[in-house]
Design a protein around this motif. Structure first.
Motif, PDB file in Angstrom:
ATOM      1  N   PRO A  42       0.808  -1.220   0.000  1.00 17.68           N
ATOM      2  CA  PRO A  42       0.000   0.000   0.000  1.00 17.68           C
ATOM      3  C   PRO A  42       0.844   1.274   0.000  1.00 17.68           C
ATOM      4  O   PRO A  42       1.990   1.286   0.458  1.00 17.68           O
ATOM      5  N   ALA A  43       0.247   2.336  -0.539  1.00 23.83           N
ATOM      6  CA  ALA A  43       0.858   3.665  -0.467  1.00 23.83           C
ATOM      7  C   ALA A  43       0.701   4.205   0.953  1.00 23.83           C
ATOM      8  O   ALA A  43      -0.187   3.796   1.694  1.00 23.83           O
ATOM      9  N   ARG A  44       1.606   5.098   1.340  1.00 25.56           N
ATOM     10  CA  ARG A  44       1.521   5.797   2.623  1.00 25.56           C
ATOM     11  C   ARG A  44       1.255   4.835   3.783  1.00 25.56           C
ATOM     12  O   ARG A  44       0.304   4.987   4.546  1.00 25.56           O
ATOM     13  N   ALA A  45       2.122   3.834   3.875  1.00 30.00           N
ATOM     14  CA  ALA A  45       2.046   2.849   4.950  1.00 30.00           C
ATOM     15  C   ALA A  45       3.394   2.152   5.042  1.00 30.00           C
ATOM     16  O   ALA A  45       4.219   2.240   4.131  1.00 30.00           O
ATOM     17  N   VAL A  46       3.606   1.448   6.154  1.00 31.78           N
ATOM     18  CA  VAL A  46       4.817   0.652   6.338  1.00 31.78           C
ATOM     19  C   VAL A  46       4.453  -0.821   6.187  1.00 31.78           C
ATOM     20  O   VAL A  46       3.565  -1.328   6.886  1.00 31.78           O
TER      21      VAL A  46
END
Length: 270
Positions: free
Chosen positions: A46-50
């Motif tokens: 996912p985007a904008r996640a770790v």
């Protein structure tokens, strides 16, 4: 007597993010000569996640990480099949310049590796060679902004022209992160970024990772399940070169679907 270790999951941040997928891996296999190191790995990142990659030593997690920015290209006899797409563009497309790919996909290694240059030049190097700053004042602004975002500006603002190698280990790692974000990457890869650091420096880098995930897609390889539980929203468990399962971090740690994941998390093997 129950010997199962308790791993504290940061439930506020460990739920799987919803929305945009930044990166899609499909049927990724890696061979080093005759030896197959990775078997048909498919994973959405996912985007904008770790996203944390966990598993025992030699299970393929670092091999997979190196596929994302084509670092396996430099290994003689290495062959990668399958596809990894970032925003729909296959990173293995031979028309894609690996240098430009690595500007989009930053990398932070296990051991801090600042250039043998000043703190300022460490951060300015990428923006300068990629033409991201048109004047010295603009370059100075990029350096300051990057160091601030890496949580390092207050500690080094008065010694920007001293060697980056003179900083402490934790500061060097934050300098390397500042260097990575200075070229405005879309993805940041981290290969055990805290394993050479003391607990205080580790906590500071983990805080930084938590802040950066609001803007970046971050993939971290970690040998520490406690760290994966603290910093990630998605966890992928690798074993013997295969992706066993992936999902929301709180689900993987509290209710894994595969018995091998359960055995690894509870310390039965690893």
């Amino acid at each position: 007597m129950n010997m199962t270790p308790h791993i504290e999951v940061n439930t506020a941040s460990a739920r799987a993010p919803t929305g945009e997928v930044k990166m899609k891996a499909r049927d990724v296999s890696v061979f080093y000569g005759d030896k197959q190191a990775l078997f048909d790995v498919s994973l959405d990142v996912p985007a904008r996640a770790v996203t944390a990659l966990i598993g025992p030593s030699g299970c393929g997690k670092s091999t997979f990480l190196r596929c994302i920015n084509r670092m396996n290209d430099s290994i003689p006899g290495a062959k990668v099949s399958g596809s990894i797409e970032i925003d729909g563009e296959d990173v293995n497309d031979r028309g894609l310049d690996p240098v430009l790919l690595r500007a989009r996909v930053g990398m932070v290694f296990q051991k801090p590796n600042p250039f043998p240059k000043s703190i300022f030049e460490n951060v300015a190097y990428g923006p300068r060679i990629h033409g991201l700053a048109t004047s010295q004042s603009e370059l100075e602004g990029v350096v300051e902004t990057s160091l601030k975002r890496a949580g390092l500006w207050a500690e080094v603002a008065d010694r920007l022209h001293q060697p980056g190698t003179g900083l402490s280990g934790g500061q060097q790692q934050r300098l390397v992160i500042a260097r990575a974000i200075a070229v405005h990457p879309e993805v940041i890869l981290m290969d055990e970024p805290c394993s050479a650091l003391d607990p205080i420096a580790t906590a500071r880098v983990e805080e930084l990772i938590d802040e950066l995930r609001e803007e970046y897609c971050i993939v971290i390889v970690t040998h520490s399940m406690a760290q994966a539980a603290r910093v990630s929203q998605v966890t992928a468990f690798f074993h013997l070169g295969k992706l066993v399962e992936s999902g929301a971090t709180d689900e993987i740690f509290t209710n894994p679907r595969d018995s091998r994941t359960q055995d690894y998390i509870t310390g039965r093997f690893g």
